[in-house]
Design an enzyme around this catalytic site. Structure first.
Site, short mmCIF file in Angstrom:
data_model
loop_
_atom_site.label_atom_id
_atom_site.label_comp_id
_atom_site.label_asym_id
_atom_site.label_seq_id
_atom_site.Cartn_x
_atom_site.Cartn_y
_atom_site.Cartn_z
N TYR A 140 43.33 62.64 2.77
CA TYR A 140 43.82 63.88 1.94
C TYR A 140 43.79 63.29 0.23
O TYR A 140 43.41 63.95 -0.58
CB TYR A 140 45.15 64.32 2.19
CG TYR A 140 45.46 65.44 1.62
CD1 TYR A 140 45.00 66.83 1.55
CD2 TYR A 140 46.61 65.35 0.47
CE1 TYR A 140 45.45 67.81 0.78
CE2 TYR A 140 47.00 66.73 -0.16
CZ TYR A 140 46.46 67.78 -0.05
OH TYR A 140 46.93 68.74 -0.82
N SER A 161 45.81 68.07 -6.35
CA SER A 161 47.20 67.93 -5.62
C SER A 161 47.95 66.65 -6.59
O SER A 161 47.08 65.87 -6.90
CB SER A 161 47.06 67.25 -4.43
OG SER A 161 48.12 67.08 -3.70
#
Length: 244
Positions: free
Chosen positions: A155, A142
């Protein structure tokens, strides 16, 4: 850019980037093994695959559980005999909150799915590909894995870890004929991000908009193809310039 007769395993195939990639792979000639925790959504992706004339199977599983990972790898080999492409994609977001308020339970679950799940997938699929002396792996990291992501500490930590695993695997297994790369999407319109406010243009980088899942899947299918045959250990941003 055909992937004709390739066997592709996709985790997180029940929606978003995973579903788009699954449909993209069958367009390129792959047979697909669809893996998702959500049986209903996973079977819906399989229905869409079949509707488009593709060949595939669905395997329900939790990528953070070693036995479930062994199950989907075994099912792929039993059904199709090999694993040529592995899109190690499953992930969850976790509720946004300040780091000091981030619950231990949320942190453990996010790390279990996003980082341990990628590790377990690598652990078992790399063994298959090593026997074959060939294979292509694309991990989903990401933009949050290469820059700061306020309120998404777990995350971000998990995705930084995916980048590290990708680089390690690429160095260790490149000599064995296996390419390992990662994609780093920015904001993408999926079920996972449906509760997030993605309307602020500045938060979406210079292009001032989030991506569609298809825009990520297009890059994933390219990396899986022979046209990307010299890509190994690459951490590919697909974020509209967000991390530039």
């Amino acid at each position: 850019m055909s992937l004709s007769n390739h066997i592709a395993v996709i985790t997180g195939a029940g929606g978003g980037i995973g579903r788009s990639a699954s449909l993209r792979f069958i367009e390129k000639g792959c047979c697909v093994v669809l893996v998702d925790f959500d049986e209903k959504e996973g079977k819906e992706t399989l229905r869409l695959v079949k509707e488009k004339g593709g060949e595939g199977i669905f395997v329900q599983g939790d990528v953070s559980m070693n036995a479930d990972v062994e199950k989907y790898v075994l099912k792929a080999r039993e059904t199709y005999g090999s694993i040529d492409v592995f899109f190690n994609n499953a992930g969850i977001l976790g509720a946004p909150t300040l780091l000091a308020d981030y619950s231990e339970e949320t942190f453990d679950r996010v790390i279990a799915v996003n980082l341990k799940g990628v590790f377990l997938g690598l652990k078992h699929v790399l063994k298959v590909m090593e026997e074959q002396r060939s294979g292509i792996i694309i991990n989903t990291a990401s933009a949050a894995g290469i820059h700061s992501e306020p309120y998404l500490g777990g995350y971000s930590a998990s995705k930084h870890g995916v980048v590290g695993l990708t680089k390690t695997a690429a160095v260790e297994y490149g000599p064995k004929g296996i390419r390992v790369n990662a994609v780093c999407p920015g904001g993408v319109v999926t079920n996972m991000t449906k509760d997030m406010d993605m309307s602020n243009p500045e938060q979406n980088g210079p292009l001032r908009r989030p991506a569609s899942p298809d825009e990520i899947a297009n890059v994933v299918s390219f990396i899986a193809s022979d046209e990307a045959s010299y890509m190994n250990g690459s951490i590919v941003t697909i974020d509209g310039g967000l991390t530039t």
